[in-house]
Scaffold this motif. Structure first.
Motif, PDB file in Angstrom:
ATOM      1  N   PHE B  33       2.895  15.915  78.956  1.00  0.00           N
ATOM      2  CA  PHE B  33       3.432  16.708  80.040  1.00  0.00           C
ATOM      3  C   PHE B  33       5.023  16.582  80.072  1.00  0.00           C
ATOM      4  O   PHE B  33       5.651  15.818  79.479  1.00  0.00           O
ATOM      5  CB  PHE B  33       2.968  15.600  81.336  1.00  0.00           C
ATOM      6  N   TYR B  35       8.489  16.936  82.307  1.00  0.00           N
ATOM      7  CA  TYR B  35       8.657  16.773  84.040  1.00  0.00           C
ATOM      8  C   TYR B  35      10.152  16.854  84.077  1.00  0.00           C
ATOM      9  O   TYR B  35      10.850  16.691  83.255  1.00  0.00           O
ATOM     10  CB  TYR B  35       8.396  15.372  84.722  1.00  0.00           C
ATOM     11  N   PHE B  45       6.568  17.845  88.238  1.00  0.00           N
ATOM     12  CA  PHE B  45       5.997  18.415  87.148  1.00  0.00           C
ATOM     13  C   PHE B  45       6.339  19.921  86.633  1.00  0.00           C
ATOM     14  O   PHE B  45       6.582  20.771  87.459  1.00  0.00           O
ATOM     15  CB  PHE B  45       4.373  18.749  87.581  1.00  0.00           C
ATOM     16  N   TYR B  48       2.209  21.410  81.233  1.00  0.00           N
ATOM     17  CA  TYR B  48       0.979  20.378  80.673  1.00  0.00           C
ATOM     18  C   TYR B  48       0.344  21.275  79.687  1.00  0.00           C
ATOM     19  O   TYR B  48      -0.154  22.320  79.560  1.00  0.00           O
ATOM     20  CB  TYR B  48      -0.133  20.108  81.712  1.00  0.00           C
ATOM     21  N   GLN B  50      -2.900  20.320  76.772  1.00  0.00           N
ATOM     22  CA  GLN B  50      -3.870  19.707  76.047  1.00  0.00           C
ATOM     23  C   GLN B  50      -3.986  20.157  74.769  1.00  0.00           C
ATOM     24  O   GLN B  50      -4.413  21.344  74.453  1.00  0.00           O
ATOM     25  CB  GLN B  50      -5.325  19.906  76.938  1.00  0.00           C
ATOM     26  N   LEU B  55      -2.094  24.653  79.344  1.00  0.00           N
ATOM     27  CA  LEU B  55      -3.081  24.919  80.312  1.00  0.00           C
ATOM     28  C   LEU B  55      -2.518  24.898  81.591  1.00  0.00           C
ATOM     29  O   LEU B  55      -3.168  25.453  82.623  1.00  0.00           O
ATOM     30  CB  LEU B  55      -4.120  23.448  80.439  1.00  0.00           C
ATOM     31  N   ASP B  56      -1.417  24.600  81.944  1.00  0.00           N
ATOM     32  CA  ASP B  56      -0.670  24.717  83.210  1.00  0.00           C
ATOM     33  C   ASP B  56       0.711  24.775  83.194  1.00  0.00           C
ATOM     34  O   ASP B  56       1.459  23.871  82.502  1.00  0.00           O
ATOM     35  CB  ASP B  56      -1.089  23.326  84.349  1.00  0.00           C
ATOM     36  N   LEU B  91      11.698  14.517  81.349  1.00  0.00           N
ATOM     37  CA  LEU B  91      10.794  13.540  80.854  1.00  0.00           C
ATOM     38  C   LEU B  91       9.651  14.086  80.186  1.00  0.00           C
ATOM     39  O   LEU B  91       9.155  15.026  80.679  1.00  0.00           O
ATOM     40  CB  LEU B  91      10.578  12.717  82.046  1.00  0.00           C
ATOM     41  N   ALA B  98      -8.135  11.053  80.346  1.00  0.00           N
ATOM     42  CA  ALA B  98      -8.057  10.852  81.745  1.00  0.00           C
ATOM     43  C   ALA B  98      -7.579   9.371  81.960  1.00  0.00           C
ATOM     44  O   ALA B  98      -8.398   8.502  82.382  1.00  0.00           O
ATOM     45  CB  ALA B  98      -9.429  10.926  82.355  1.00  0.00           C
ATOM     46  N   ALA B 101      -0.564   7.813  81.913  1.00  0.00           N
ATOM     47  CA  ALA B 101       0.525   8.537  81.042  1.00  0.00           C
ATOM     48  C   ALA B 101       1.764   7.688  80.673  1.00  0.00           C
ATOM     49  O   ALA B 101       2.074   6.609  81.496  1.00  0.00           O
ATOM     50  CB  ALA B 101       1.070   9.759  81.779  1.00  0.00           C
TER      51      ALA B 101
END
Lengths: 114, 112
Positions: B33, B35, B45, B48, B50, B55-56, B91, B98, B101
């Motif tokens: 991630f 930030y 945020f 992100y 994976q 994915l985001d 950051l 899951a 972090a």
């Protein structure tokens, strides 16, 4: 969307006082809840966590209980020390959409005087 | 190393300059991630990953911001044509999935 609301700081206490920092959340799913601490000039460190309702997370004398009925995760410590002075962030991580992206509150600054 | 490593720790850029911020996550962590943390605020945020898949990226504030993680390990956040409002601490965090972090120390970007 998911959100976290923390009490505004700074919180100023004398050493050995009792600490409470309030945190409430809004989430669509069943989130995990976290408290992170940030010391000056450093990144965030995980302090404690709880993954389901009624769980209590604890570490270094700090504790917080996951309260689903009040959507809260308040941070408490019975006797603070000067070294606890830092910024504390409440956060949640929700599995909605298959991703666990942490969402943070604005942070609460704690100042402990000798 | 044992933790998330970010470099540089501090970066001063002239307005209009391009910058690249590096994140070395904990080995084996699938999720990564980015930030942005403004002074006195919580982390916001940005994006992100994976493994190598982004994915985001819904938090990226403009098309001047770009992130990549080509081999599913090290990630780079690039900001083109920096503006003063980009000044913040960036950051990086990684996670095995899951779970909690783990954050790096951040890169403080100052645009002058």
């Amino acid at each position: 969307g998911d959100s976290v609301t923390q009490m505004e700081g700074p919180v100023t206490l004398s050493e050995e006082a009792f600490l409470t920092i309030n945190c409430t959340y809004t989430a669509t799913g069943y989130p995990s809840l976290f408290w992170y601490v940030q010391y000056p000039g450093e990144g965030l460190q995980l302090l404690l966590k709880a993954t389901k309702a009624d769980d209590k997370g604890s570490n270094k004398g700090f504790e917080a209980t996951y309260r689903k009925e009040t959507t809260s995760f308040h941070l408490e410590k019975g006797s603070v020390q000067v070294s606890d002075s830092a910024v504390y962030f409440c956060a949640l991580s929700d599995s909605t959409g298959g991703s666990y992206i942490p969402t943070f509150g604005r942070g609460t600054s704690l100042i402990v005087h000798p | 190393g044992a933790g998330v490593s970010q470099s540089p720790r501090y970066k001063v850029a002239k307005r209009g300059q391009d910058v690249a911020l590096r994140c070395d996550p904990i080995s084996g962590h699938v999720s990564l991630f980015w930030y942005q943390q403004a002074l006195g605020q919580g982390p916001e945020f940005l994006t992100y990953f994976q493994n190598e898949a982004q994915l985001d990226k819904s938090g990226l504030p403009s098309d001047r911001f770009f992130a990549e993680r080509p081999e599913g390990s090290v990630s780079t956040l690039k900001i083109q044509r920096t503006q003063q409002e980009d000044s913040a601490v960036y950051l990086c965090a990684s996670s095995p999935g899951a779970a909690s972090a783990f954050f790096g120390q951040g890169t403080r970007l100052t645009v002058v």
